[in-house]
Scaffold this motif. Structure first.
Motif, PDB file in Angstrom:
ATOM      1  N   ALA A   1     -13.052  -6.491 -14.019  1.00  0.00           N
ATOM      2  CA  ALA A   1     -14.500  -6.444 -13.851  1.00  0.00           C
ATOM      3  C   ALA A   1     -14.927  -4.997 -13.679  1.00  0.00           C
ATOM      4  CB  ALA A   1     -14.912  -7.270 -12.626  1.00  0.00           C
ATOM      5  N   VAL A   2     -16.251  -4.783 -13.516  1.00  0.00           N
ATOM      6  CA  VAL A   2     -16.755  -3.468 -13.141  1.00  0.00           C
ATOM      7  C   VAL A   2     -17.185  -3.517 -11.684  1.00  0.00           C
ATOM      8  CG1 VAL A   2     -17.460  -2.743 -15.444  1.00  0.00           C
ATOM      9  CG2 VAL A   2     -19.072  -4.010 -14.008  1.00  0.00           C
ATOM     10  N   MET A   3     -17.078  -2.373 -11.013  1.00  0.00           N
ATOM     11  CA  MET A   3     -17.367  -2.285  -9.591  1.00  0.00           C
ATOM     12  C   MET A   3     -17.907  -0.890  -9.302  1.00  0.00           C
ATOM     13  SD  MET A   3     -14.560  -2.729  -6.512  1.00  0.00           S
ATOM     14  CE  MET A   3     -14.275  -4.451  -6.915  1.00  0.00           C
ATOM     15  N   SER A   4     -18.821  -0.787  -8.363  1.00  0.00           N
ATOM     16  CA  SER A   4     -19.337   0.526  -7.972  1.00  0.00           C
ATOM     17  C   SER A   4     -18.206   1.399  -7.459  1.00  0.00           C
ATOM     18  CB  SER A   4     -20.398   0.380  -6.882  1.00  0.00           C
ATOM     19  OG  SER A   4     -20.746   1.658  -6.356  1.00  0.00           O
ATOM     20  N   VAL A   5     -18.166   2.636  -7.908  1.00  0.00           N
ATOM     21  CA  VAL A   5     -17.104   3.541  -7.486  1.00  0.00           C
ATOM     22  C   VAL A   5     -17.140   3.767  -5.981  1.00  0.00           C
ATOM     23  CG1 VAL A   5     -18.432   5.673  -7.812  1.00  0.00           C
ATOM     24  CG2 VAL A   5     -15.944   5.702  -8.089  1.00  0.00           C
ATOM     25  N   LYS A   6     -18.299   3.582  -5.366  1.00  0.00           N
ATOM     26  CA  LYS A   6     -18.424   3.786  -3.929  1.00  0.00           C
ATOM     27  C   LYS A   6     -17.663   2.733  -3.118  1.00  0.00           C
ATOM     28  CE  LYS A   6     -21.035   7.383  -4.377  1.00  0.00           C
ATOM     29  NZ  LYS A   6     -20.453   8.739  -4.141  1.00  0.00           N
ATOM     30  N   GLU A   7     -17.311   1.620  -3.758  1.00  0.00           N
ATOM     31  CA  GLU A   7     -16.562   0.570  -3.064  1.00  0.00           C
ATOM     32  C   GLU A   7     -15.077   0.881  -2.978  1.00  0.00           C
ATOM     33  OE1 GLU A   7     -17.382  -3.579  -3.822  1.00  0.00           O
ATOM     34  OE2 GLU A   7     -19.121  -3.034  -5.056  1.00  0.00           O
ATOM     35  N   LEU A   8     -14.619   1.848  -3.766  1.00  0.00           N
ATOM     36  CA  LEU A   8     -13.197   2.192  -3.767  1.00  0.00           C
ATOM     37  C   LEU A   8     -12.975   3.455  -2.939  1.00  0.00           C
ATOM     38  CD1 LEU A   8     -13.912   1.128  -6.995  1.00  0.00           C
ATOM     39  CD2 LEU A   8     -11.429   0.995  -6.858  1.00  0.00           C
ATOM     40  N   LYS A   9     -12.019   3.384  -2.031  1.00  0.00           N
ATOM     41  CA  LYS A   9     -11.737   4.492  -1.122  1.00  0.00           C
ATOM     42  C   LYS A   9     -10.345   5.058  -1.403  1.00  0.00           C
ATOM     43  CE  LYS A   9     -15.597   3.346   0.852  1.00  0.00           C
ATOM     44  NZ  LYS A   9     -16.816   4.138   0.585  1.00  0.00           N
ATOM     45  N   ARG A  10     -10.165   6.331  -1.058  1.00  0.00           N
ATOM     46  CA  ARG A  10      -8.865   6.985  -1.278  1.00  0.00           C
ATOM     47  C   ARG A  10      -7.790   6.341  -0.415  1.00  0.00           C
ATOM     48  NH1 ARG A  10      -8.410  11.952  -3.811  1.00  0.00           N
ATOM     49  NH2 ARG A  10      -6.514  12.267  -2.616  1.00  0.00           N
ATOM     50  N   LEU A  11      -6.576   6.264  -0.977  1.00  0.00           N
ATOM     51  CA  LEU A  11      -5.458   5.667  -0.255  1.00  0.00           C
ATOM     52  C   LEU A  11      -5.161   6.378   1.051  1.00  0.00           C
ATOM     53  CD1 LEU A  11      -2.919   4.776  -3.062  1.00  0.00           C
ATOM     54  CD2 LEU A  11      -3.459   3.309  -1.133  1.00  0.00           C
ATOM     55  N   ASP A  12      -5.395   7.671   1.091  1.00  0.00           N
ATOM     56  CA  ASP A  12      -5.086   8.415   2.307  1.00  0.00           C
ATOM     57  C   ASP A  12      -6.219   8.378   3.314  1.00  0.00           C
ATOM     58  OD1 ASP A  12      -6.852   9.938   0.924  1.00  0.00           O
ATOM     59  OD2 ASP A  12      -5.547  11.661   0.631  1.00  0.00           O
TER      60      ASP A  12
ATOM     61  N   LEU B   1       0.826  -1.202   0.000  1.00  0.00           N
ATOM     62  CA  LEU B   1       0.000   0.000   0.000  1.00  0.00           C
ATOM     63  C   LEU B   1       0.863   1.256   0.000  1.00  0.00           C
ATOM     64  CD1 LEU B   1      -2.855  -1.008   2.484  1.00  0.00           C
ATOM     65  CD2 LEU B   1      -2.963  -0.881  -0.001  1.00  0.00           C
ATOM     66  N   ALA B   2       1.992   1.201   0.709  1.00  0.00           N
ATOM     67  CA  ALA B   2       2.901   2.350   0.717  1.00  0.00           C
ATOM     68  C   ALA B   2       3.456   2.614  -0.683  1.00  0.00           C
ATOM     69  CB  ALA B   2       4.039   2.109   1.705  1.00  0.00           C
ATOM     70  N   MET B   3       3.779   1.543  -1.423  1.00  0.00           N
ATOM     71  CA  MET B   3       4.299   1.702  -2.776  1.00  0.00           C
ATOM     72  C   MET B   3       3.205   2.190  -3.720  1.00  0.00           C
ATOM     73  SD  MET B   3       6.524   1.824  -5.058  1.00  0.00           S
ATOM     74  CE  MET B   3       7.928   1.367  -4.019  1.00  0.00           C
ATOM     75  N   LEU B   4       1.999   1.653  -3.581  1.00  0.00           N
ATOM     76  CA  LEU B   4       0.896   2.123  -4.415  1.00  0.00           C
ATOM     77  C   LEU B   4       0.697   3.621  -4.239  1.00  0.00           C
ATOM     78  CD1 LEU B   4       0.259  -0.897  -4.937  1.00  0.00           C
ATOM     79  CD2 LEU B   4      -2.145  -0.350  -4.606  1.00  0.00           C
ATOM     80  N   LYS B   5       0.803   4.077  -3.010  1.00  0.00           N
ATOM     81  CA  LYS B   5       0.637   5.510  -2.739  1.00  0.00           C
ATOM     82  C   LYS B   5       1.727   6.322  -3.422  1.00  0.00           C
ATOM     83  CE  LYS B   5      -0.229   8.764   1.006  1.00  0.00           C
ATOM     84  NZ  LYS B   5      -0.339   8.972   2.473  1.00  0.00           N
TER      85      LYS B   5
END
Length: 326
Positions: free
Chosen positions: A315-326, A126-130
């Motif tokens: 796949a497709v996914m609701s945008v509400k399921e994805l949260k900001r890294l911070d 997660l640190a690298m993704l950020k």
């Protein structure tokens, strides 16, 4: 009679068995299917294997797994090469149409890539993704983290692993298409970066002439140097080029601005009247849009030595399921 998508999966399973020496279990087949761009879990793979067994195309060898039969080999040989070659571009078009994301309301479904990692590597991953996101080489700072034993898109996350879902750049194409702008995703390739500026493409694959997602090809051959780009500003990253009609340029620029406000970034060359675009040919009457690939963060994990299983265009996914890294 299975639909076209199921038929492709069945043929791909036969290919995997044909290319293997000896019996192969459902888990190994599922892993290889995912590597080839089919988001199919172990349970779903077993279901497809039973279909092949019933047709006499595969045979079960106790607990060791399956082997392909002579009848299965014959069936695989008769699979249309033209259908296989068009698979990736057809898959892209399907996901473009499935995209319902509206950047103004920040609602709807987006296309995601998925990467499985060992749970022990989660924090540093997660640190690298950020880092990759903050440097501008990803599509969005949003992601979904799924723990072992939980489900992501009807697939169980294996014990000891975690799944990461991030924005796929195909979301950009889907948004443009929904606003009435025809989009042709043409090339995926390796982009040379110098001093954090896009210089030119050094290798590209035409999406319409390949049976494997270009991002899979370049990552599996270790052709990226995302870590080097982060450290020095120069190196190789993954990127895509699509075309839109010149007459749609102004509208596209407005929509791209809306996407930027909705945390969808990654476009580094949008609608310029350049031909070729960073070394890539653009058709007459069209203008090019180049974006970084959503796979870049996962490529960085591989370069770190983290064991990954990457499924582009998953796949497709609701945008509400994805949260900001911070």
């Amino acid at each position: 009679m299975p639909d076209a998508e199921t038929q492709r999966k069945l043929i791909e399973i036969l290919r995997i068995l044909s290319e293997s020496n000896g019996e192969v279990g459902a888990r190994k087949i599922a892993e290889e299917l995912n590597r080839r761009g089919y988001n199919l879990g172990e349970r779903a793979t077993r279901y497809h294997l039973r279909m092949l067994d019933e047709r006499g195309f595969t045979k079960k060898h106790g607990y060791l797994g399956r082997v392909i039969t002579p009848l299965g080999e014959e069936e695989m040989e008769h699979a249309l090469v033209t259908d296989r070659l068009g698979f990736v571009s057809t898959r892209i078009e399907n996901y473009e149409y499935k995209t319902t994301f509206d950047p103004l309301s920040d609602t709807g479904d987006v296309v995601v890539n998925i990467c499985y990692i060992d749970k022990a590597d989660c924090d540093r991953s997660l640190a690298m993704l950020k880092r990759v996101v903050e440097a501008g080489y990803a599509i969005s700072p949003r992601l979904k983290v799924v723990d072992e034993g939980e489900e992501i898109l009807e697939n169980d996350v294996p014990e000891g692993q975690m799944a990461l879902a991030t924005f796929c750049s195909i979301t950009i194409d889907g948004v443009l298409l929904k606003r009435g702008i025809p989009v042709n995703l043409k090339y995926g390739g390796i982009l040379r970066v110098k001093n954090h500026k896009a210089e030119r493409f050094t290798d590209v694959i035409d999406y319409h002439g390949t049976s494997i997602n270009p991002m899979n090809v370049f990552v599996s051959k270790s052709m990226t140097s995302v870590l080097k780009v982060l450290e020095t500003g120069s190196g190789n990253v993954l990127a895509n080029v699509r075309e839109i009609p010149v007459n749609a340029r102004d509208m596209a620029r407005s929509i791209i601005g809306q996407m930027n406000s909705a945390d969808i970034h990654g476009i580094f060359s949008g609608c310029e009247d350049m031909r070729p675009l960073l070394g890539v040919p653009i058709d007459a009457g069209m203008c090019g849009i180049a974006s970084y690939s959503g796979i870049n963060p996962f490529a960085a994990l591989m370069e770190m030595g983290i064991r990954t299983r990457i499924i582009p265009l998953s796949a497709v996914m609701s945008v509400k399921e994805l949260k900001r890294l911070d």
